[in-house]
Enzyme design. Sequence first.
Site, PDB file in Angstrom:
ATOM      1  CD  GLU A 113     -70.113  39.963  17.233  1.00 47.30           C
ATOM      2  OE1 GLU A 113     -68.871  39.957  17.326  1.00 47.30           O
ATOM      3  OE2 GLU A 113     -70.784  40.964  16.909  1.00 47.30           O
ATOM      4  CB  SER A 126     -89.861  51.572  17.925  1.00 47.96           C
ATOM      5  OG  SER A 126     -88.952  51.937  18.918  1.00 47.96           O
ATOM      6  CG  ASP A 182     -73.245  43.816  13.578  1.00 48.27           C
ATOM      7  OD1 ASP A 182     -72.836  44.291  14.646  1.00 48.27           O
ATOM      8  OD2 ASP A 182     -72.851  42.734  13.107  1.00 48.27           O
ATOM      9  CG  ASP A 185     -67.988  43.259  14.391  1.00 50.02           C
ATOM     10  OD1 ASP A 185     -68.973  42.505  14.483  1.00 50.02           O
ATOM     11  OD2 ASP A 185     -67.652  43.800  13.318  1.00 50.02           O
TER      12      ASP A 185
END
Length: 856
Positions: free
Chosen positions: A202, A285, A363, A366
């Site tokens: 981001e 992973s 996500d 922010d």
Amino acid sequence: MSRLRLVRVAFATVAVVLVLALVATVVAAVVVVRRPLPEVSGELTIPGLDAEVTVSRDPRGVPTITATTPEDLFRAQGYVTAQDRFFEMDYRRHVTAGRLSELVGENADALAADKVIRTFGWRKVAEREWEIVDESTREALQAYADGVNAYLATRDPSQIAVEYAVLGLRLHTPAPREWDPVDSLAWLKALAWDLRGNYDRELARARTFASVQDVARVEQLFPDYPQDLNTPILSAAQVGTQVTPTAATHDLDLADADLQRALDSAQQALDAVPHLVGDGEGIGSNSWVVAGEHTESGAPLLANDPHLGISAPGIWAQVGLRCAEVSDACPFDVTGFANAGMPGVVIGHNADLAWGLTNLGADVTDFFLEKVDGDVSVRDDGTAPIRERRETISVNGASSVEITVRETVHGPIVSDVLDVDTVADAPVPEGAPGRQLEVALAWTALQPGHTADALLAMATAKDADDVAAVAALLEVPAQNIVFATTDGHIGYQAPGRIPLRADVQGGPVPSDGSWPRPGWDSAFDWRGYVEPEQMPRALDPAEGFVVAANQAVTPSGVGPMLTTDWDYGYRAERIRTQLEELLATGEPIGVDDMATLQSDQHNPYADVLVPTLLSLTIGDSFDDDGQELLRSWDRVSSADSAAAAYFAAVWKTILRLAFDDELPDDASPTGDSRWLEVVRRLVDDPSSPWWDDRSTPAVVEGRDEILTRAMVSARRQLTTQLGRDVEDWRWGMLHVAAPEHPVLGGESLPGVVRRLVNPSPLSVGGGSAIVDATAWDASSLTYEVTAAPSMRMVVDLGDLDSSTWVNLTGTSGHPASVHYTDQFEAWATGETFPWPFTRAATEADATDHLTLVPEG
């Protein structure tokens, strides 16, 4: 992996003192380093126990603890973990509380870390978490803390860890504080931070725009997940409907200089945070599970190897936790990998169910751009107050430092934490009523949650319904759960607290969380969270296996919106392909087959680039020697491969020549799966502007020029590093795993200390986006491993005693212990050890026995 440079520089001034103190005589050195080693046999009295507890240890020092009550079990786990790894625990709690300067003294990196973590308020969130977790969880945390403190009570620092003796040569090292249950909860914040979703990308998008000045070109460096190439975990048929938020409109000036300076300041602050389990795109992973109809035992097989940063000691503490009589009153009979400082087992199996975890990559963060005017921020047509608090940071041996933490409605302001170039006098964006732009961080882990409840509940889960109940509590970090049961079921479950974002139309960039968001417009605020029952899951899929290796969870547009920034799925697709080939033979799959697949070193970068590289002509007979290696290469990046070494150098040079000229100075390509996907698409576009090297303004390069130049340059680089004869090159000469102590790892320390605490580097194969995921950073000066399988396990649900495991270094945190590195060489070569589980098997395997008895 990014590592904090802490004690290393400071110790340069006391190197002579250290040598005198530690090696004046061999006897003195042995006393200093061996004094903290734990008692592992005989009998010890422990306050607070209700009954005797037995601790048996296997040949690698792994403890199996047997008690009659949960409280005694976790009290003993706290005691035994403190025996083995207390300095690691103490270091972690200093980091997570923003008290690192209190441990290591005056040091710029430590102070920067403290400032940022105090701004986040990890410890304060953990204190709130203590109030909301289940009563049984509080009891387990308190019992664990009591066990730790029972160990500390009768020992001075030099008896606890050699690190305190070394630190004591330049600092006052008082006895460590008692362990508090909140110390354990604060650790979960560090775990969540390193395993969060897309915040790196981001920020990178927004900062890259400053140099590229074209949103479409920026997005070419962050391509969509290649669903036509790499299969998501679940199909559309296995998932419910899309969760669609509301819509609005927005405006955002990405070219604003004030915005870019705020983003740069935020980046510097976030870079100061120590990474306790790893950092960067190599963090991920592998996990998969195969149904019993395809296995030798007739029951499922489960494999897991989390890819985290490498350190000494390694991240995991192996342990078995067993109630003497398993019942509703004492339900634990579990074994696996724990985190020092936290009761229970994070990954492993019990008598009914095995589970593995991989990073979901959701996500959950922010960055909100805030228009700040004094003590308020702009909100729609009005303002909102900015909350402030003062924090005092104690510095060992120096004056305390005070900071002011500011928070908007979205979260802590991170762009003004460090003493960097401020934005206070920057130009004000047109129409902005505030004086400056700041960056605030919204992150789900900054709200108290129930992850501690989830980890303890997982230890007693028996079936898919239990796993779903755990997933509803496992809010951060969001982890893919693959599981299998002894009665034959396999499955997948996605957990996590995932924000819902509005679909805001009309702006220059998407509003899906992939770019920073205007905090002055409430249309961008989170709209709640995805409901647990809407999270993707599957039970007993028809194809007979599940692969979860950080790839997309569902096809695009199906199921809840979890993120747009997945790992690009090359590891996952290789695992899937290999499993399909194994199943196609009709031969049953065994534990050894699973372990072999974990060490697979096929290189997907080679599949993308080698055909084109071989189509090009290099006129000089010396320069084309490297290219000749590729003609017979099997595309396996084994440690002894000359072609793999050459190809890695070519790949690194391609990235530098194609992209460095247009990216910010600190944003060179790291070479992970994202860059593989970027280059894969550009290979089919030989005249793309990305191929042009802007540092040669008189020439416009295309793909072939850059690739040819990269091959010639790589040949010459490796000639300098490895010698003239290409047949003598080996990938393992460049690609080494070198775990470092988080505090005593620096070059400023005397060699005797460095050799004591830092394992000797080992050559390894594998690489980034390879199943054997020994990642390396193409933007760095070396090819050293930055993240790797932190452990490997294979569980046979038909015969749990036939399961296997291996840890990165060893189970002990004491450098003088044989168990500090006794698994490292096996790990490096892909070997594993037997993992007994039943009472008879663990007893037959035991080499030491310790009895913990109550006082009186």
